[in-house]
Design an enzyme around this catalytic site. Structure first.
Site, PDB file in Angstrom:
ATOM      1  N   CYS A 147      -7.836   1.765   1.568  1.00  0.00           N
ATOM      2  CA  CYS A 147      -8.841   0.997   0.835  1.00  0.00           C
ATOM      3  C   CYS A 147      -8.268   0.504  -0.498  1.00  0.00           C
ATOM      4  CB  CYS A 147     -10.071   1.860   0.587  1.00  0.00           C
ATOM      5  SG  CYS A 147     -11.306   1.083  -0.466  1.00  0.00           S
ATOM      6  N   HIS A 204     -15.277  -0.548   2.754  1.00  0.00           N
ATOM      7  CA  HIS A 204     -15.177   0.771   3.378  1.00  0.00           C
ATOM      8  C   HIS A 204     -16.333   1.699   2.988  1.00  0.00           C
ATOM      9  CE1 HIS A 204     -10.917  -0.600   3.598  1.00  0.00           C
ATOM     10  NE2 HIS A 204     -10.934   0.071   4.729  1.00  0.00           N
ATOM     11  N   SER A 225       0.802  -1.229   0.000  1.00  0.00           N
ATOM     12  CA  SER A 225       0.000   0.000   0.000  1.00  0.00           C
ATOM     13  C   SER A 225       0.832   1.275   0.000  1.00  0.00           C
ATOM     14  CB  SER A 225      -0.940   0.005   1.203  1.00  0.00           C
ATOM     15  OG  SER A 225      -1.916  -1.016   1.070  1.00  0.00           O
TER      16      SER A 225
END
Length: 647
Positions: free
Chosen positions: A383, A370, A327
């Site tokens: 997310c 989410h 991420s």
């Protein structure tokens, strides 16, 4: 029978002519010989005198003094130390085995070192000295000197050897030196003759190897008189060589030691880069090793212990290691979409926990999803679905190009061993390397730093510094050479939309300072030093549909080598960035729980120039941090005492 007077006169005339002719020939020959002798003895006297001198006078090389290495504040990192050694000359020793046996009763020489030395004795010319023992004590030298009559061919000598006072703290940056081997010579097209001096030391890895020519210097020479066997009788004169250049690094030894201690027993790495100059102020890999072990030749047992360690202490993970960035790569996907004008900061994407792509479900880390998320919230909550959707709009080629602009998929020019290039793949790469078309699923994986995407901790730190400044910050390791400052790595403007960069920084700030941010627990409590960052968790195994249905196995319940990598990147202070940091903990699990606290501690240590006050930490962490600081303080003090002994 009597000859008449006329015949006698004719005979006398012929005899006289022959005598004159013979005399003339002899006179001419003698004259030519005299002229030749004069030419040789007078006209060419200097030339023949030189040839005669060369028959008994040899030119020998004098090893140059190797340049020393310092940190940014002048602290010594690699120096030359006088060392005592014991050498043997085979032709003077007679029975080598008997003489060596007597020596070992006086001096303790490891059996492995002795066997290696005896092999060199047998291979070397009989008149060349070969070291039997290196870096022996003065007491050893004294015992050898006292017993000299019983040790023919054995001589104590004084030389220079490399010492690394900082021990393991700089092993992966500076590397180490060792004796020149046949393999070393085979890699050099036209080796310098100084490399053939017995036991001459050259850089093997790290900066010692990459800056070998600068550090080595130029050899001197001496004229020595030798006998017919080639043995030195006396020294006639000498010309000193040129010492190697002294090199000052950008690394701060105190911060480097702290980072090494903070990484502890993890298989991990951390890089700290100065956003203003590009200076690498810390570049650490754990676990590390003592480079002094390699200078004299490491033992088989010690080397086996290093190579068989699953945490790979010999690898410089900070620059050699490449990992799926997870991420921490999401800023690149977002920047590609923002620069292409395909998304606005308030545009939202619905996250139900997965996105259907080409008949396959690509899951978000949060099983229930989410809900509606915009740019800031997508980064704050990390997310995945938001970035799947974004990547399908912008395409892999633009994402790859943006990643390369931020330093990913680029081999940065640093004088360290095996600096990795990483990988920011695109369509052309997959076609060229794998002979396959790029798939839409590949784009979805790449958008969250998985799939083919690979980055090193160094590259992630550079990426963070460029996000923080908007400039093409370039990492710099060498600050000066012989006092001459090297070019700065501050870099020029990247030419990106400043509004887009501000949005990314603001979103990264929310990651660390919003209560719902993934790095909230690792925040900095001091307003002046607030941190902007991004957590990352890099999968090293495939999660099957069956496992998802049953429930994904937690990292702590898996074998160490199957756990996810933990990552974190950040910069601080948020308002005027000074440092950017990247941390990767191999198989550490979650980035927020493992990597983020390390990065926070490291960047605070850099900003405060030492242990920060407890008020800089969240109140819930202060007791834990206090105990940690006390432990690290003791470890650093012990390490400092060991360094003092080496100096």
């Amino acid at each position: 029978m009597r000859r008449n007077p006329r015949e006698l006169a004719g005979l006398q005339t012929r005899t006289t002519r022959r005598a004159i002719l013979l005399g003339s020939v002899m006179t001419g020959f003698a004259g030519a010989l005299a002229m030749r002798m004069r030419h040789l003895q007078v006209d060419q006297a200097d030339q023949f005198r030189l040839l005669a001198e060369e028959n008994r006078i040899n030119i020998r090389l004098i090893p140059p003094k190797r340049g020393e290495i310092y940190d940014r504040n002048g602290v010594i990192i690699a120096r030359n130390s006088q060392s005592y050694r014991i050498v043997i000359v085979r032709e003077d020793a007679g029975d080598v085995d008997e003489v060596v046996a007597r020596l070992t009763k006086l001096v303790d020489i490891p059996e492995e070192d002795l066997e290696r030395a005896l092999v060199s004795v047998r291979r070397s010319a009989p008149f060349l000295p070969v070291a039997l023992a290196d870096q022996v004590t003065w007491d050893d030298i004294s015992r050898v000197a006292v017993n000299a009559p019983a040790l023919p061919g054995i001589t104590p000598e004084v030389g220079l050897t490399r010492v690394y006072p900082q021990g393991d703290a700089f092993a992966h940056v500076v590397g180490y030196v060792g004796p020149v081997s046949d393999y070393d010579l085979s890699k050099i097209e036209d080796p310098d003759q100084v490399l053939r001096i017995p036991r001459f030391q050259i850089g093997k890895v790290g900066l010692e190897a990459r800056q070998e020519e600068q550090l080595r210097g130029k050899a001197g020479s001496k004229r020595v008189e030798v006998n017919a066997a080639g043995r030195v009788m006396r020294e006639l004169d000498r010309q000193e060589g040129q010492p190697g250049a002294d090199i000052q690094l950008t690394v701060d030894s105190q911060l480097q030691s702290y980072v090494q201690a903070r990484l502890g027993r993890e298989s991990a790495s951390a890089v700290v880069i100065d956003c203003e100059t590009g200076d690498l102020v810390a570049c650490a890999s754990a676990p590390s090793y003592d480079p002094n072990l390699f200078v004299r030749g490491i033992s088989v047992a010690d080397y086996r212990g290093l190579t068989e360690d699953p945490y790979r202490p010999l690898a410089s993970k900070s620059v050699q290691g490449v990992y799926p960035p997870g991420s921490t790569f999401k800023m690149m996907t977002a920047m590609a979409a923002l620069e292409a004008g395909l998304v606005g900061p308030d545009d939202t994407v619905w996250c139900p926990g997965y996105l259907q792509v080409a008949g396959r479900r690509f899951h978000c880390w949060k099983r229930g999803g989410h809900g509606h998320v915009n740019l800031e919230n997508s980064l704050k909550h990390s997310c995945d679905v938001y970035y799947y959707d974004l990547a399908l709009k912008v395409g892999i080629d633009k994402i790859s190009a943006m990643a390369q602009r931020f330093g990913l998929g680029q081999r940065h020019d640093l004088p360290m061993s095996a600096v990795a290039e990483g990988l920011a793949p695109d369509r052309a790469w997959k076609s060229r390397v794998h002979g396959q078309d790029w798939l839409v699923g590949d784009t979805a994986n790449a958008s969250i730093g998985q799939g083919f995407m690979l980055a090193s901790p160094l590259q992630l730190a550079v990426m963070s510094a460029r996000i923080a400044t908007g400039r093409e910050v370039t990492p710099r390791l060498i600050k000066s050479v012989d006092g001459i400052e090297q070019p700065s790595g501050a870099g020029e403007s990247m030419g990106l939309n400043e509004n887009n960069l501000r949005k990314m920084r603001k979103a990264m700030y929310a990651v660390s300072n919003d209560r719902r941010g993934t790095a909230w627990r690792a925040r900095i409590n001091e307003d002046a030093f607030r941190m902007a960052g991004k957590t990352g968790t890099s999968q090293v195994r495939n999660i099957t549909a069956d496992e998802r249905a049953r429930g994904v196995i937690r990292n702590e319940d898996l074998p160490w080598e199957r756990r996810d990598h933990a990552l974190f990147v950040c910069f601080a202070p948020y308002v005027a960035p000074k440092y950017a940091v990247s941390v990767v903990v191999e198989h550490g699990g979650g980035g927020s729980a493992v990597a983020a606290p390390i990065a926070r501690d490291v960047i605070l240590q850099a900003l405060y120039g030492g242990f920060p006050p407890l008020e800089a930490y969240p109140s819930s962490d202060r007791d834990k941090v206090k105990a940690q600081q006390e432990r690290l303080s003791r470890e650093l003090q012990q390490a400092e005492e060991q360094r003092s002994d080496r100096v």
